[in-house]
Write an enzyme that holds these catalytic residues in place. Sequence first.
Site, short mmCIF file in Angstrom:
data_model
loop_
_atom_site.label_atom_id
_atom_site.label_comp_id
_atom_site.label_asym_id
_atom_site.label_seq_id
_atom_site.Cartn_x
_atom_site.Cartn_y
_atom_site.Cartn_z
N CYS A 14 54.25 84.24 88.14
CA CYS A 14 52.90 84.38 87.60
C CYS A 14 51.86 83.50 88.30
O CYS A 14 51.47 83.80 89.42
CB CYS A 14 52.94 84.14 86.09
N HIS A 69 57.93 86.83 83.29
CA HIS A 69 58.51 85.75 82.49
C HIS A 69 59.77 86.30 81.85
O HIS A 69 60.28 87.33 82.25
CB HIS A 69 57.50 85.30 81.42
#
Lengths: 243, 430
Positions: free
Chosen positions: A99, A195
Amino acid sequence: MTTKETAMELTIVHLYPKEMNIYGDTGNRLALQKRAEWRGIAVDIQLVGIGDRLPDGADIIIGGGGQDAGQGIIQDDLQHKAPQLRALASDGVVMLMICGMYQLFGRSFTTHQGEIIKGIGVLPLETTGGEVRMIGNTIYDTLYGEIVGYENHSGVTVLDTGAQPFGRVVRGDGNNGGDGTEGCSVQNVFGTYSHGPVLVKNPQFADELLRRALQRKYGTVRLASLDDSIELAAHAVATMRPR
Amino acid sequence: MQLISIAIGKFIFRLLRLFGRTGSALPGLVIEKLNPHFLPTLLRQLPYGVIVVSGTNGKTTTTKISTALLESQGLRVLTNRTGSNFVRGIISVVIDKARWNSELPYDIAIFEQDEAHAVRFAHQVKPRGVVILNVMRDQMDRFGEIDTTRQMLQQLVSAATDWVTLNANDERVSHLQAAPNVKTYWYAHSKELQPDFLTDDQLYHAESVAYHLAAQPTVLLTGYTDCDVSLTIRGKKRHYEYALQGGHNALNLTAAMTLLCAVVPKYNETKLKATLRELQPAFGRGEIITLPSGGSLTLQLVKNPGGFTQALRMLELKTYSVIGIAINDDYPDGRDVSWLWDVDFSNLSSQPSILCGGTRAADMANRLKYDDCKNMAVEGAIPEYATILDATVAQAKGEAILFCTYTAMRKLRALYLGNRSGLDEEDVDI
């Protein structure tokens, strides 16, 4: 020549564990560490924050997602470490960036307000802050099998023509919600929006990273197989949950 | 218009009750659309105004304790007991409790609200007092980021007209700024108790557990056990019998005592003592229920890494022979279960077995595996899980504790208590 697993060791570097550690990404460190240790491979964990030197002999470098504020705080320090990180990347060191750190491993991140945060240019991509948050459970099709995870980002990432995505989106938005690509990889460097944390429910990908790191250090290796029934059960559940 | 709104609202309530439903958000939803001025107009009658309690963890318990403390001083308190956070949930409460002539027979209202709903509520009704407990990582799949959460709380604090109560130990909370003429009442725990309470940043940077105290607190928590609590209130040392479990609840009590100091500065000590002795936990927040087969089970809600970490400390105060963890990922729980990896479970590694339940039971078992726990039983379906847990507790003949996310808690509680659960299933709306 092959080295016995019990004589092997790996140095795992966690970049910015304070500033870039949102959504459980620290779990990736635990996944790599445990899956190595369960095979008798010794693991040395090095936490590297702002102002810390990158240790010699890093075999795997990981970084997580963060808040916009976190990205702002680390940007100068990251630029300072950039030449070394670029050298390590071209030297085949295994890296996994999630991310926010994935975005900063590209060339630049332009925030929604128009501020430009310089990346380190290891991955051939650029990101701009979007208006819509891309949130939800994800499934990607990758060279390392089906990857399940959870994305939560407003950054819109576009890969350079010809760049290798980490995978294709089966479910979710991936890099930009438009072109079906997700993440990016160059040599042994992987970037993804996933994630979950990404390694804990996708043990085959965690092992791929360990294998690459060991191969670079010790030559040909065969990882002993582990009982992954719990990991795979969690993986199977994740594929069936709503977006 | 108020009279018509109340009549319509009460009529819908009656219809719903005919069909066996209690406490629904529907009347509020209808009136919210029909009459946008309903809520501010009705609540304006309250002589002590409206208080909003917000923050990541402890809202329900703090609101419940505060209500009891204010009632001990003779105030009639209107509150959203079921923790229905939506503005329409609060409108429903008001419709239900108002008289047909639109009179609201209460002195003060105290509502718990999550950050986003609190901001929406404060747009309609200016709260006289605002209590902010803490800012932790929670439900980020809904709000985006922790700094967004803090900004929402700032809007809420800015809306307070008379006073705010803030946690002086929480750096993010202590940086919130009230309007110039608004008084701030601080609360805190003492430096000695620092190891028991980690703020969000401390949770993630283990090396920086420095004690933060933004200002001299009105109420300071200096100690607690499983049957009493020690506070310093406006400089005076006090000691109260009280039976809520865990440090987090002792700190919630500290916040509620500060609220009491703000609303009723000259409270009656004797009445206060009696009320504290009788306090019961809020539903699912350390609540002890009796299982169908006779065993007893402590239900402890967990929603985020900070709360779960704090809740696991309950295991240091008491020995439990059965430990269950039920993790659902429905919308009110948060769809993302990544946060489980931000909780350290290594103190469970010596447990002989752990029962994992809920839609993400396998994720939970996987999480425990990586902290060296063994013998995790996995049952995703809640009804089957409820049966297994009940049977295991009956066999173990000791005390049992279940850590559970919101919808898992609601479902298990309803399965175990049936009609005694005292809550309508439709209330699941946080």
